[in-house]
Motif scaffolding. Structure first.
Motif, PDB file in Angstrom:
ATOM      1  N   LEU A   1       0.835  -1.196   0.000  1.00 20.43           N
ATOM      2  CA  LEU A   1       0.000   0.000   0.000  1.00 20.43           C
ATOM      3  C   LEU A   1       0.872   1.249   0.000  1.00 20.43           C
ATOM      4  O   LEU A   1       1.714   1.445   0.882  1.00 20.43           O
ATOM      5  CB  LEU A   1      -0.924   0.006   1.221  1.00 20.43           C
ATOM      6  N   ALA A   2       0.638   2.090  -1.005  1.00 18.46           N
ATOM      7  CA  ALA A   2       1.379   3.343  -1.089  1.00 18.46           C
ATOM      8  C   ALA A   2       0.940   4.286   0.030  1.00 18.46           C
ATOM      9  O   ALA A   2      -0.185   4.180   0.532  1.00 18.46           O
ATOM     10  CB  ALA A   2       1.144   3.997  -2.449  1.00 18.46           C
ATOM     11  N   PRO A   3       1.808   5.217   0.460  1.00 19.28           N
ATOM     12  CA  PRO A   3       1.439   6.155   1.526  1.00 19.28           C
ATOM     13  C   PRO A   3       0.288   7.059   1.101  1.00 19.28           C
ATOM     14  O   PRO A   3       0.132   7.378  -0.079  1.00 19.28           O
ATOM     15  CB  PRO A   3       2.724   6.953   1.754  1.00 19.28           C
ATOM     16  N   ASP A   4      -0.511   7.452   2.075  1.00 18.45           N
ATOM     17  CA  ASP A   4      -1.699   8.271   1.789  1.00 18.45           C
ATOM     18  C   ASP A   4      -1.342   9.686   1.353  1.00 18.45           C
ATOM     19  O   ASP A   4      -2.070  10.320   0.599  1.00 18.45           O
ATOM     20  CB  ASP A   4      -2.590   8.358   3.038  1.00 18.45           C
TER      21      ASP A   4
ATOM     22  N   SER B   1       4.494   1.170  -6.411  1.00 15.79           N
ATOM     23  CA  SER B   1       4.060   0.088  -5.529  1.00 15.79           C
ATOM     24  C   SER B   1       4.267  -1.269  -6.181  1.00 15.79           C
ATOM     25  O   SER B   1       4.692  -2.233  -5.535  1.00 15.79           O
ATOM     26  CB  SER B   1       2.585   0.274  -5.142  1.00 15.79           C
ATOM     27  N   ILE B   2       3.995  -1.363  -7.457  1.00 17.69           N
ATOM     28  CA  ILE B   2       4.180  -2.619  -8.182  1.00 17.69           C
ATOM     29  C   ILE B   2       5.669  -2.962  -8.268  1.00 17.69           C
ATOM     30  O   ILE B   2       6.065  -4.118  -8.103  1.00 17.69           O
ATOM     31  CB  ILE B   2       3.554  -2.532  -9.589  1.00 17.69           C
TER      32      ILE B   2
ATOM     33  N   LEU C   1      11.399  -4.655   3.186  1.00 17.20           N
ATOM     34  CA  LEU C   1      10.825  -3.335   2.905  1.00 17.20           C
ATOM     35  C   LEU C   1      11.480  -2.265   3.783  1.00 17.20           C
ATOM     36  O   LEU C   1      11.831  -1.180   3.307  1.00 17.20           O
ATOM     37  CB  LEU C   1       9.320  -3.360   3.132  1.00 17.20           C
ATOM     38  N   THR C   2      11.646  -2.576   5.061  1.00 15.33           N
ATOM     39  CA  THR C   2      12.296  -1.631   5.976  1.00 15.33           C
ATOM     40  C   THR C   2      13.725  -1.330   5.531  1.00 15.33           C
ATOM     41  O   THR C   2      14.178  -0.180   5.563  1.00 15.33           O
ATOM     42  CB  THR C   2      12.297  -2.200   7.400  1.00 15.33           C
TER      43      THR C   2
ATOM     44  N   ASP D   1       9.837   9.974   7.221  1.00 16.31           N
ATOM     45  CA  ASP D   1       8.690   9.510   7.994  1.00 16.31           C
ATOM     46  C   ASP D   1       7.400  10.050   7.398  1.00 16.31           C
ATOM     47  O   ASP D   1       7.320  11.213   6.980  1.00 16.31           O
ATOM     48  CB  ASP D   1       8.821   9.964   9.449  1.00 16.31           C
ATOM     49  N   GLY D   2       6.378   9.217   7.387  1.00 10.27           N
ATOM     50  CA  GLY D   2       5.101   9.596   6.806  1.00 10.27           C
ATOM     51  C   GLY D   2       4.968   9.228   5.357  1.00 10.27           C
ATOM     52  O   GLY D   2       3.874   9.302   4.788  1.00 10.27           O
ATOM     53  N   GLU D   3       6.084   8.857   4.714  1.00 16.71           N
ATOM     54  CA  GLU D   3       6.056   8.454   3.310  1.00 16.71           C
ATOM     55  C   GLU D   3       6.285   6.949   3.163  1.00 16.71           C
ATOM     56  O   GLU D   3       6.526   6.476   2.051  1.00 16.71           O
ATOM     57  CB  GLU D   3       7.124   9.219   2.522  1.00 16.71           C
ATOM     58  N   ASN D   4       6.214   6.223   4.278  1.00 20.48           N
ATOM     59  CA  ASN D   4       6.524   4.793   4.253  1.00 20.48           C
ATOM     60  C   ASN D   4       5.400   3.989   3.605  1.00 20.48           C
ATOM     61  O   ASN D   4       4.216   4.273   3.776  1.00 20.48           O
ATOM     62  CB  ASN D   4       6.757   4.281   5.674  1.00 20.48           C
ATOM     63  N   ILE D   5       5.799   2.958   2.877  1.00 26.32           N
ATOM     64  CA  ILE D   5       4.849   2.007   2.294  1.00 26.32           C
ATOM     65  C   ILE D   5       4.412   1.026   3.376  1.00 26.32           C
ATOM     66  O   ILE D   5       5.199   0.637   4.241  1.00 26.32           O
ATOM     67  CB  ILE D   5       5.496   1.275   1.102  1.00 26.32           C
TER      68      ILE D   5
END
Length: 225
Positions: free
Chosen positions: A47-50, A64-65, A147-148, A158-162
């Protein structure tokens, strides 16, 4: 050699044929192994960040893909499972009885790749039920760890994490009883053929020794007498 002559040969060398069939039966029983495996699968959504907006269901970015492909490649350690024409094909249907695999969902089939969603299919199969649950947990944890590591390497703020979302979170473990009659038939036919050949070869060897007996050594003292 006619079929009647071959039948007579088999009767004459019945002990060779019996030994071969006994070995065949033992190998068939041992080689086919257990016919029960345990299997489970789940999907991990990337899931991409909101970015402060409401996430639109059904919309997925190319990033994301790409991340989904990268994570699947890393946790598989370069091991690839042959693509099936059906994206829902299971590991055990491909003849794999023990294994864990993550693969980006490809709806394009066997020859043409078509990925529309950043979804990683995780499958686990093993003859041991407890190993299925253990390996599934480890595989999902590995996806998160990779991913991390990627985001740390790319210095994602921060705040842009998948995010990764497991669905279902607690997948059902299925008991799969696979028929082994085909494998047993294959071993049986192969063993029968080898047993018949062994009987024929043994009979030829015996006949050859009778036609060409080994020379008898003559004692030199008896020859001089």
């Amino acid at each position: 050699m006619t079929s009647v002559e071959f039948l007579k040969l088999c009767v004459r060398r019945w002990y060779v044929l019996a030994l071969g069939l006994a070995i065949t039966a033992a190998v068939t029983l041992l080689a086919t192994g257990p016919n029960t495996v345990y299997y489970t699968r789940t999907t991990v959504n990337v899931l991409a960040p909101d970015r402060g907006k409401v996430r639109i269901v059904g919309f997925h970015s190319a990033d994301s893909i790409a991340i989904a492909h990268l994570l699947a490649a890393r946790v598989n350690n370069g091991v690839h499972t042959p693509l099936a024409s059906d994206p829902d094909a299971t590991l055990y249907s491909l003849g794999i009885r023990r294994g864990t695999h993550a693969q980006v969902r490809n709806i394009g089939g066997q020859w043409l790749s078509q990925v529309e969603e950043p979804v990683v299919d995780v499958q686990v199969v093993d003859p041991d039920r407890s190993m299925v649950e253990k390996n599934l947990g480890e595989q999902v944890a590995n996806l998160q760890a990779e991913l991390t590591a990627v985001e740390k390497q790319l210095k994602v703020p921060d705040g842009e994490n998948i995010e990764l979302q497991m669905n279902p979170e607690h997948p059902v473990i299925h008991e799969i009883v696979t028929p082994r009659s085909r494998a047993q038939a294959g071993y049986g036919l192969g063993g029968l053929a080898l047993s018949l050949w062994a009987a024929w070869a043994f009979d030829r060897a015996v006949a050859s020794r009778r036609r060409h007996p080994a020379p008898v050594a003559i004692d030199r003292e008896e020859q001089n007498a």
